[in-house]
Design a protein around this motif. Structure first.
Motif, PDB file in Angstrom:
ATOM      1  N   VAL A  63       0.868  -1.179   0.000  1.00 17.93           N
ATOM      2  CA  VAL A  63       0.000   0.000   0.000  1.00 17.93           C
ATOM      3  C   VAL A  63       0.900   1.222   0.000  1.00 17.93           C
ATOM      4  O   VAL A  63       1.754   1.383   0.872  1.00 17.93           O
ATOM      5  CB  VAL A  63      -0.923   0.016   1.227  1.00 17.93           C
ATOM      6  N   ARG A  64       0.726   2.060  -0.987  1.00 20.15           N
ATOM      7  CA  ARG A  64       1.580   3.241  -1.122  1.00 20.15           C
ATOM      8  C   ARG A  64       0.821   4.463  -0.637  1.00 20.15           C
ATOM      9  O   ARG A  64      -0.277   4.753  -1.120  1.00 20.15           O
ATOM     10  CB  ARG A  64       1.984   3.425  -2.584  1.00 20.15           C
ATOM     11  N   GLN A  65       1.392   5.168   0.304  1.00 23.99           N
ATOM     12  CA  GLN A  65       0.780   6.384   0.809  1.00 23.99           C
ATOM     13  C   GLN A  65       0.916   7.497  -0.223  1.00 23.99           C
ATOM     14  O   GLN A  65       1.931   7.613  -0.908  1.00 23.99           O
ATOM     15  CB  GLN A  65       1.447   6.817   2.120  1.00 23.99           C
ATOM     16  N   GLY A  66      -0.128   8.304  -0.324  1.00 19.33           N
ATOM     17  CA  GLY A  66      -0.123   9.385  -1.306  1.00 19.33           C
ATOM     18  C   GLY A  66      -1.056   9.056  -2.445  1.00 19.33           C
ATOM     19  O   GLY A  66      -1.156   7.906  -2.875  1.00 19.33           O
ATOM     20  N   SER A  67      -1.724  10.070  -2.932  1.00 21.14           N
ATOM     21  CA  SER A  67      -2.730   9.838  -3.977  1.00 21.14           C
ATOM     22  C   SER A  67      -2.192  10.056  -5.375  1.00 21.14           C
ATOM     23  O   SER A  67      -2.956  10.028  -6.341  1.00 21.14           O
ATOM     24  CB  SER A  67      -3.934  10.772  -3.747  1.00 21.14           C
ATOM     25  N   ASP A  68      -0.866  10.291  -5.514  1.00 18.58           N
ATOM     26  CA  ASP A  68      -0.273  10.523  -6.825  1.00 18.58           C
ATOM     27  C   ASP A  68      -0.068   9.199  -7.546  1.00 18.58           C
ATOM     28  O   ASP A  68       0.970   8.562  -7.446  1.00 18.58           O
ATOM     29  CB  ASP A  68       1.062  11.262  -6.687  1.00 18.58           C
ATOM     30  N   ARG A  69      -1.107   8.784  -8.252  1.00 17.14           N
ATOM     31  CA  ARG A  69      -1.055   7.499  -8.948  1.00 17.14           C
ATOM     32  C   ARG A  69      -0.043   7.535 -10.089  1.00 17.14           C
ATOM     33  O   ARG A  69       0.605   6.524 -10.383  1.00 17.14           O
ATOM     34  CB  ARG A  69      -2.453   7.164  -9.484  1.00 17.14           C
ATOM     35  N   THR A  70       0.111   8.699 -10.724  1.00 15.75           N
ATOM     36  CA  THR A  70       1.030   8.813 -11.860  1.00 15.75           C
ATOM     37  C   THR A  70       2.459   8.480 -11.438  1.00 15.75           C
ATOM     38  O   THR A  70       3.167   7.738 -12.131  1.00 15.75           O
ATOM     39  CB  THR A  70       0.976  10.230 -12.453  1.00 15.75           C
ATOM     40  N   GLU A  71       2.882   9.000 -10.308  1.00 16.45           N
ATOM     41  CA  GLU A  71       4.241   8.721  -9.822  1.00 16.45           C
ATOM     42  C   GLU A  71       4.404   7.244  -9.505  1.00 16.45           C
ATOM     43  O   GLU A  71       5.442   6.632  -9.809  1.00 16.45           O
ATOM     44  CB  GLU A  71       4.529   9.569  -8.589  1.00 16.45           C
ATOM     45  N   ALA A  72       3.383   6.637  -8.905  1.00  9.78           N
ATOM     46  CA  ALA A  72       3.449   5.205  -8.594  1.00  9.78           C
ATOM     47  C   ALA A  72       3.538   4.379  -9.862  1.00  9.78           C
ATOM     48  O   ALA A  72       4.278   3.380  -9.925  1.00  9.78           O
ATOM     49  CB  ALA A  72       2.223   4.799  -7.778  1.00  9.78           C
ATOM     50  N   ILE A  73       2.797   4.767 -10.892  1.00  8.95           N
ATOM     51  CA  ILE A  73       2.842   4.040 -12.165  1.00  8.95           C
ATOM     52  C   ILE A  73       4.240   4.101 -12.755  1.00  8.95           C
ATOM     53  O   ILE A  73       4.775   3.087 -13.229  1.00  8.95           O
ATOM     54  CB  ILE A  73       1.800   4.627 -13.147  1.00  8.95           C
ATOM     55  N   GLU A  74       4.856   5.272 -12.709  1.00  9.17           N
ATOM     56  CA  GLU A  74       6.218   5.404 -13.247  1.00  9.17           C
ATOM     57  C   GLU A  74       7.190   4.511 -12.492  1.00  9.17           C
ATOM     58  O   GLU A  74       8.068   3.882 -13.096  1.00  9.17           O
ATOM     59  CB  GLU A  74       6.664   6.863 -13.172  1.00  9.17           C
ATOM     60  N   GLU A  75       7.043   4.439 -11.188  1.00 13.98           N
ATOM     61  CA  GLU A  75       7.959   3.625 -10.382  1.00 13.98           C
ATOM     62  C   GLU A  75       7.779   2.132 -10.659  1.00 13.98           C
ATOM     63  O   GLU A  75       8.744   1.365 -10.594  1.00 13.98           O
ATOM     64  CB  GLU A  75       7.729   3.908  -8.901  1.00 13.98           C
TER      65      GLU A  75
END
Length: 434
Positions: A63-75
């Motif tokens: 579970v990744r904290q933060g609502s920035d889905r774009t950054e998570a997708i890049e990672e």
């Protein structure tokens, strides 16, 4: 709930298959033991437990904290396959090609996103071991399908279930040979289980009964056999990303180059624009190993002679002629040439020089098309333009007409290793507006 027994007619084909949703699991938290949540179920030898990946991710703390889905997708993205607007189709490091690299903002607390399990096969093995190893386990997730609307669940992890049924080499009921039929068994089971789980019902686990013949004694290979390698994917580049697929490759494997793939790249090359409706491109495909060796040796000697004439030291010359190493080690070479057929002749040198420049630009466009299509074909390439310093030598070795102007040499082969990342460039640094 009373569940009627299933009596297969053989060890391969059941008379019926039953699928049951597991209710009452509730919200899963990091550290929860998924197997413990299932031990109260009436599991029988040969059952297959299908678990939605979301609760596996939650239990494993993905579970990744933060609502920035774009950054998570890049990672989470190993390779971008296609983009359209905000939609990104990515290949994850697991090898899955899916929307948004599997990053999910649904069924999770506000301000968080869910990532795929680190290793869904390992997750399935752990659950299976905790359940006593007498059942199969599948971890499922929702995927889109190319050329079809709608989503369906597929397996992203498995243990103790035969993943594929390979019918190749057999015949159908009419005696026709089966040459390409391989059934994705664990994907079919995952899709069937989704019928009783649903997206909104809060039922993250299903039990599939009646397929005991697919449950194996060992954990098996998991989902690996279902993942198509990128170099076998005919559609691995989206239209917006295909240009960026071209990378300079300087080390090649020993795998042979398919000459037909190079010919298809030539067809792309000659689709480039050119002045006066001309066709200024010619491609010399150097397929003979002996000719490749003679060409590289001759160019090397010409480069050395030029550099000595310019007063370079022997140490500097040795360093500079290393440009030829990529050509020597490549299993295939191509020499793009410019021809001026159809060009116009003017009364003054200024317009004649501009005419040649127009043809040079058109040839460059053809070479770029050629290089991009090689990448689409799964081939690496390196364009060595210093061939232009020794055009007479190239013409002589390749027995070319005087009117053919070599514009470089392209080393072609299968990359021995992934290319290094490009240095970051901001397009805004390369244009002005007026």
């Amino acid at each position: 709930m009373t569940r009627p027994p299933v009596t297969p007619t053989s060890d391969r084909e059941p008379t019926a298959i039953q699928v049951f949703g597991v209710h009452g699991i509730g919200e899963v938290r990091p550290g929860d033991d998924l197997a413990a949540l299932l031990k109260e179920e009436d599991l029988r030898d040969g059952d297959i437990v299908v678990i939605t990946s979301k609760i596996v991710s939650k239990a494993e703390g993905r579970v990744r904290q933060g609502s920035d889905r774009t950054e998570a997708i890049e990672e989470e993205t190993d390779r971008v396959v296609a983009r359209r607007g905000d939609t990104v189709i990515s290949q994850t490091r697991h090898g899955f090609v899916m929307a948004a690299a599997g990053v999910d903002a649904s069924n999770t607390e506000p301000g968080t996103v869910l990532l795929l399990p680190e290793d869904s096969d390992a997750s399935a093995r752990r659950v299976r071991a905790a359940l006593g190893g007498r059942v199969g386990v599948i971890i499922s997730d929702t995927f889109g399908r190319p050329w079809r609307h709608g989503l369906t669940d597929v397996a992203i992890g498995a243990a103790g279930v035969r993943p594929l049924e390979d019918f190749r080499g057999g015949t159908d009921t009419h005696g026709n040979p089966l040459n390409a039929t391989v059934t994705a068994l664990i994907d079919e089971i995952a899709a069937a289980a989704e019928l009783v789980k649903g997206k909104l019902a809060g039922v993250p686990v299903a039990i599939v009964r009646g397929l005991a013949h697919l449950v194996t004694a060992d954990d098996g290979p998991g989902v690996r056999p279902l993942i198509r390698p990128a170099d076998e994917d005919l559609f691995r580049y989206g239209s917006r990303d295909v240009v960026f697929a071209r990378r300079t490759i300087r080390e090649f494997s020993s795998a042979p180059v398919d000459p037909e793939a190079v010919r298809r790249a030539v067809a792309a090359g000659i689709a480039a624009p050119a002045p006066h409706h001309t066709t200024p491109w010619r491609f010399v495909l150097v397929e003979s190993a002996e000719t490749r060796s003679r060409l590289v040796d001759a160019m090397r000697e010409a480069w050395i002679a030029d550099l000595r004439g310019d007063g370079f030291t022997e140490q500097s010359i040795t360093k500079r002629i290393r440009r030829g190493d990529v050509l020597r080690n490549a299993p295939y070479l191509a020499v793009p040439c410019l021809v001026m057929d159809g060009s116009h002749t003017y009364r003054d040198d200024r317009r004649n020089a501009a005419e040649r420049e127009m043809f040079v630009v058109a040839t460059g466009a053809g070479v770029e098309n050629f290089l991009v299509q090689l990448a689409v074909e799964g081939l690496g390439s390196a364009w060595v333009s210093s061939t232009m310093f020794c055009r007479p030598v190239v013409r002589e070795v390749l027995d070319l007409p005087e009117s053919w102007d070599p514009m470089g040499c392209v080393a072609i082969g299968h990359a021995a290793a992934p290319p290094r990342d490009r240095a970051p460039r901001d397009a805004a640094d390369f244009y002005v507006t007026r």
